[in-house]
Write a protein that holds these residues in place. Sequence first.
Motif, PDB file in Angstrom:
ATOM      1  N   LEU A  27       0.945  -0.619   0.144  1.00 45.05           N
ATOM      2  CA  LEU A  27      -0.310  -0.148   0.020  1.00 45.05           C
ATOM      3  C   LEU A  27       1.251   0.853  -0.028  1.00 45.05           C
ATOM      4  CD1 LEU A  27      -2.461  -1.996   0.406  1.00 45.05           C
ATOM      5  CD2 LEU A  27      -3.440  -0.234   2.087  1.00 45.05           C
ATOM      6  N   THR A  28       1.654   0.634   0.407  1.00 42.85           N
ATOM      7  CA  THR A  28       3.223   2.142   0.458  1.00 42.85           C
ATOM      8  C   THR A  28       4.179   2.634  -0.381  1.00 42.85           C
ATOM      9  OG1 THR A  28       4.110   1.100   1.785  1.00 42.85           O
ATOM     10  CG2 THR A  28       2.931   2.849   3.069  1.00 42.85           C
ATOM     11  N   GLY A  29       3.990   1.579  -1.462  1.00 43.88           N
ATOM     12  CA  GLY A  29       4.674   1.745  -2.724  1.00 43.88           C
ATOM     13  C   GLY A  29       6.324   1.022  -2.444  1.00 43.88           C
ATOM     14  N   VAL A  30       6.458   0.576  -0.970  1.00 42.37           N
ATOM     15  CA  VAL A  30       7.736  -0.353  -1.428  1.00 42.37           C
ATOM     16  C   VAL A  30       7.859  -1.019  -2.294  1.00 42.37           C
ATOM     17  CG1 VAL A  30       9.043  -1.502   0.738  1.00 42.37           C
ATOM     18  CG2 VAL A  30       7.185  -0.335   1.354  1.00 42.37           C
ATOM     19  N   HIS A  31       6.285  -1.981  -2.308  1.00 51.51           N
ATOM     20  CA  HIS A  31       6.582  -3.087  -3.837  1.00 51.51           C
ATOM     21  C   HIS A  31       5.063  -2.131  -4.816  1.00 51.51           C
ATOM     22  CE1 HIS A  31       8.533  -5.797  -1.011  1.00 51.51           C
ATOM     23  NE2 HIS A  31       7.904  -5.852  -0.464  1.00 51.51           N
ATOM     24  N   ALA A  32       5.882  -1.880  -5.596  1.00 58.25           N
ATOM     25  CA  ALA A  32       5.118  -1.126  -6.292  1.00 58.25           C
ATOM     26  C   ALA A  32       4.514  -2.101  -7.591  1.00 58.25           C
ATOM     27  CB  ALA A  32       6.079  -0.033  -7.864  1.00 58.25           C
ATOM     28  N   PRO A  33       3.433  -0.930  -7.599  1.00 61.13           N
ATOM     29  CA  PRO A  33       1.819  -1.755  -8.757  1.00 61.13           C
ATOM     30  C   PRO A  33       3.095  -2.590 -10.536  1.00 61.13           C
ATOM     31  CG  PRO A  33       1.151  -0.261  -7.836  1.00 61.13           C
ATOM     32  CD  PRO A  33       2.318  -0.023  -7.593  1.00 61.13           C
ATOM     33  N   GLY A  34       2.310  -3.666 -10.223  1.00 59.42           N
ATOM     34  CA  GLY A  34       3.104  -4.252 -11.449  1.00 59.42           C
ATOM     35  C   GLY A  34       4.488  -5.926 -11.395  1.00 59.42           C
ATOM     36  N   ALA A  35       5.262  -4.427 -10.257  1.00 55.78           N
ATOM     37  CA  ALA A  35       6.896  -5.601  -9.518  1.00 55.78           C
ATOM     38  C   ALA A  35       6.232  -6.663  -8.746  1.00 55.78           C
ATOM     39  CB  ALA A  35       6.901  -4.662  -8.645  1.00 55.78           C
ATOM     40  N   ASN A  36       7.758  -7.733  -9.117  1.00 64.61           N
ATOM     41  CA  ASN A  36       7.226  -8.743  -8.938  1.00 64.61           C
ATOM     42  C   ASN A  36       8.315  -8.497  -7.118  1.00 64.61           C
ATOM     43  OD1 ASN A  36       7.872 -10.120 -11.312  1.00 64.61           O
ATOM     44  ND2 ASN A  36       7.162 -11.481 -10.194  1.00 64.61           N
ATOM     45  N   LEU A  37       6.969  -9.773  -5.662  1.00 64.26           N
ATOM     46  CA  LEU A  37       7.950  -9.695  -4.509  1.00 64.26           C
ATOM     47  C   LEU A  37       9.337  -9.785  -4.443  1.00 64.26           C
ATOM     48  CD1 LEU A  37       4.702 -10.786  -2.468  1.00 64.26           C
ATOM     49  CD2 LEU A  37       5.432  -8.630  -2.689  1.00 64.26           C
ATOM     50  N   PRO A  38       9.846  -9.541  -3.547  1.00 60.55           N
ATOM     51  CA  PRO A  38      11.020 -10.593  -3.658  1.00 60.55           C
ATOM     52  C   PRO A  38      10.679 -11.794  -3.459  1.00 60.55           C
ATOM     53  CG  PRO A  38      11.078  -8.638  -2.073  1.00 60.55           C
ATOM     54  CD  PRO A  38       9.758  -8.949  -2.816  1.00 60.55           C
ATOM     55  N   PRO A  39      12.010 -12.885  -4.177  1.00 62.14           N
ATOM     56  CA  PRO A  39      11.618 -14.241  -5.076  1.00 62.14           C
ATOM     57  C   PRO A  39      11.699 -14.958  -3.322  1.00 62.14           C
ATOM     58  CG  PRO A  39      14.073 -13.218  -5.743  1.00 62.14           C
ATOM     59  CD  PRO A  39      12.950 -12.496  -4.530  1.00 62.14           C
ATOM     60  N   GLU A  40      11.056 -15.470  -3.609  1.00 61.04           N
ATOM     61  CA  GLU A  40      10.688 -17.238  -2.591  1.00 61.04           C
ATOM     62  C   GLU A  40      11.452 -17.126  -1.291  1.00 61.04           C
ATOM     63  OE1 GLU A  40       9.207 -21.464  -1.919  1.00 61.04           O
ATOM     64  OE2 GLU A  40       8.038 -20.536  -2.455  1.00 61.04           O
ATOM     65  N   PRO A  41      12.969 -17.233  -1.692  1.00 67.64           N
ATOM     66  CA  PRO A  41      13.462 -17.901  -1.125  1.00 67.64           C
ATOM     67  C   PRO A  41      14.123 -16.417  -0.015  1.00 67.64           C
ATOM     68  CG  PRO A  41      14.593 -19.136  -3.411  1.00 67.64           C
ATOM     69  CD  PRO A  41      13.258 -17.923  -2.737  1.00 67.64           C
ATOM     70  N   VAL A  42      14.192 -15.177  -0.603  1.00 65.34           N
ATOM     71  CA  VAL A  42      13.991 -13.985   0.274  1.00 65.34           C
ATOM     72  C   VAL A  42      13.472 -13.836   1.292  1.00 65.34           C
ATOM     73  CG1 VAL A  42      14.271 -11.695  -0.278  1.00 65.34           C
ATOM     74  CG2 VAL A  42      15.304 -13.276  -1.330  1.00 65.34           C
ATOM     75  N   LEU A  43      12.259 -14.310   0.734  1.00 62.06           N
ATOM     76  CA  LEU A  43      11.222 -14.180   2.082  1.00 62.06           C
ATOM     77  C   LEU A  43      10.760 -14.697   2.828  1.00 62.06           C
ATOM     78  CD1 LEU A  43       8.249 -13.175  -0.546  1.00 62.06           C
ATOM     79  CD2 LEU A  43       8.871 -11.480   0.955  1.00 62.06           C
ATOM     80  N   LEU A  44      11.439 -16.621   2.641  1.00 61.22           N
ATOM     81  CA  LEU A  44      11.633 -17.275   3.707  1.00 61.22           C
ATOM     82  C   LEU A  44      12.421 -17.008   4.511  1.00 61.22           C
ATOM     83  CD1 LEU A  44      10.919 -20.284   1.173  1.00 61.22           C
ATOM     84  CD2 LEU A  44       9.342 -19.434   2.498  1.00 61.22           C
ATOM     85  N   SER A  45      14.049 -16.256   4.363  1.00 60.62           N
ATOM     86  CA  SER A  45      14.724 -15.972   5.074  1.00 60.62           C
ATOM     87  C   SER A  45      13.863 -14.776   5.490  1.00 60.62           C
ATOM     88  CB  SER A  45      15.858 -15.421   4.290  1.00 60.62           C
ATOM     89  OG  SER A  45      16.993 -15.661   5.255  1.00 60.62           O
ATOM     90  N   ARG A  46      13.728 -14.018   4.759  1.00 62.02           N
ATOM     91  CA  ARG A  46      13.297 -12.429   5.985  1.00 62.02           C
ATOM     92  C   ARG A  46      12.440 -12.548   7.036  1.00 62.02           C
ATOM     93  NH1 ARG A  46       9.724  -7.701   3.743  1.00 62.02           N
ATOM     94  NH2 ARG A  46       9.528  -6.493   5.743  1.00 62.02           N
ATOM     95  N   PHE A  47      10.831 -13.829   6.677  1.00 61.11           N
ATOM     96  CA  PHE A  47      10.218 -14.206   7.826  1.00 61.11           C
ATOM     97  C   PHE A  47      10.472 -15.160   9.112  1.00 61.11           C
ATOM     98  CE2 PHE A  47       7.999 -11.362   4.574  1.00 61.11           C
ATOM     99  CZ  PHE A  47       8.572 -10.263   5.346  1.00 61.11           C
ATOM    100  N   GLY A  48      11.290 -16.537   8.302  1.00 66.80           N
ATOM    101  CA  GLY A  48      12.179 -17.019   9.138  1.00 66.80           C
ATOM    102  C   GLY A  48      10.206 -18.537   9.263  1.00 66.80           C
ATOM    103  N   ILE A  49       9.801 -18.526   7.897  1.00 68.69           N
ATOM    104  CA  ILE A  49       8.887 -19.403   8.205  1.00 68.69           C
ATOM    105  C   ILE A  49       8.788 -20.219   7.044  1.00 68.69           C
ATOM    106  CG2 ILE A  49       7.542 -17.378   9.157  1.00 68.69           C
ATOM    107  CD1 ILE A  49       6.233 -16.746   6.153  1.00 68.69           C
ATOM    108  N   SER A  50       8.154 -20.711   7.157  1.00 69.07           N
ATOM    109  CA  SER A  50       7.879 -22.387   6.548  1.00 69.07           C
ATOM    110  C   SER A  50       7.104 -21.830   5.180  1.00 69.07           C
ATOM    111  CB  SER A  50       7.550 -23.756   6.748  1.00 69.07           C
ATOM    112  OG  SER A  50       5.601 -23.532   6.963  1.00 69.07           O
ATOM    113  N   ARG A  51       7.647 -22.301   4.301  1.00 67.68           N
ATOM    114  CA  ARG A  51       6.496 -22.319   2.436  1.00 67.68           C
ATOM    115  C   ARG A  51       4.661 -22.504   2.532  1.00 67.68           C
ATOM    116  NH1 ARG A  51      10.350 -24.589   0.205  1.00 67.68           N
ATOM    117  NH2 ARG A  51      11.983 -23.684  -0.860  1.00 67.68           N
TER     118      ARG A  51
END
Length: 235
Positions: A27-51
């Motif tokens: 909502l605040t534009g850190v991840h802009a419309p049309g952009a991909n979220l960071p890759p899954e491995p990056v998100l898994l590492s960032r939040f420390g959660i399972s796939r």
Amino acid sequence: MSIARWAADRPLSNHEQIVRTLGLEILTGVHAPGANLPPEPVLLSRFGISRTALREVLKTLSAKGLLISKTRVGTKVQDPIHWNYFDADVLAWLVSQGLDETLRKHLLEVRTALEPQAAALAAKRRTADDLGELRRCITAMADPHHDQHSFAQADLDFHVAVGSASGNPMMRSFAAVIEVALLASFSLTSPVDRPDLHTEVVAAHAAIVDAIEASDAAAAAAAMRAVIQSGFDRV
């Protein structure tokens, strides 16, 4: 209906925390419309959660219209035109960033389109119990000991009661859906620090009830429009 469930310090599950973090970033534009979220491995590492847990988070955000996942493309941020602004979480996240002029105008337009009609329907369909609840709400609003929070809650209760009296469950649900935005809006326009304005605002709401009791649909709609517009103008 209570604001407590949207309180900023309400305990959140791990899933809710991650959904909120990513939702706010979208909502605040850190991840802009049309952009991909960071890759899954990056998100898994960032939040420390399972796939599996991450996929549930992304599924939740997709259901709110914020994300879309496509094979070979990845998970992209949706254009704001697809965001579900009637989703309670999305509204709460938006309001947490400040109820700005644009959001206030959009809220005004939606309320003006629906709430006068709810009041008009209430004038045609209200029961004795509905009138009793509406009068109870007016009495609650008139309490001279309100702070901004408690008056906003009493104000919201009144508008929900009008929706209920309309006999249309969708009208009743409208206030529930945008509860958090209404409460923020009512808090911004609170008259509690000025006794004369407090009396004036309560009287304006009472005029809606008088018209509903008199079965005057046109007057009920007009009184509701006046209340909505005056609240907007007070900010």
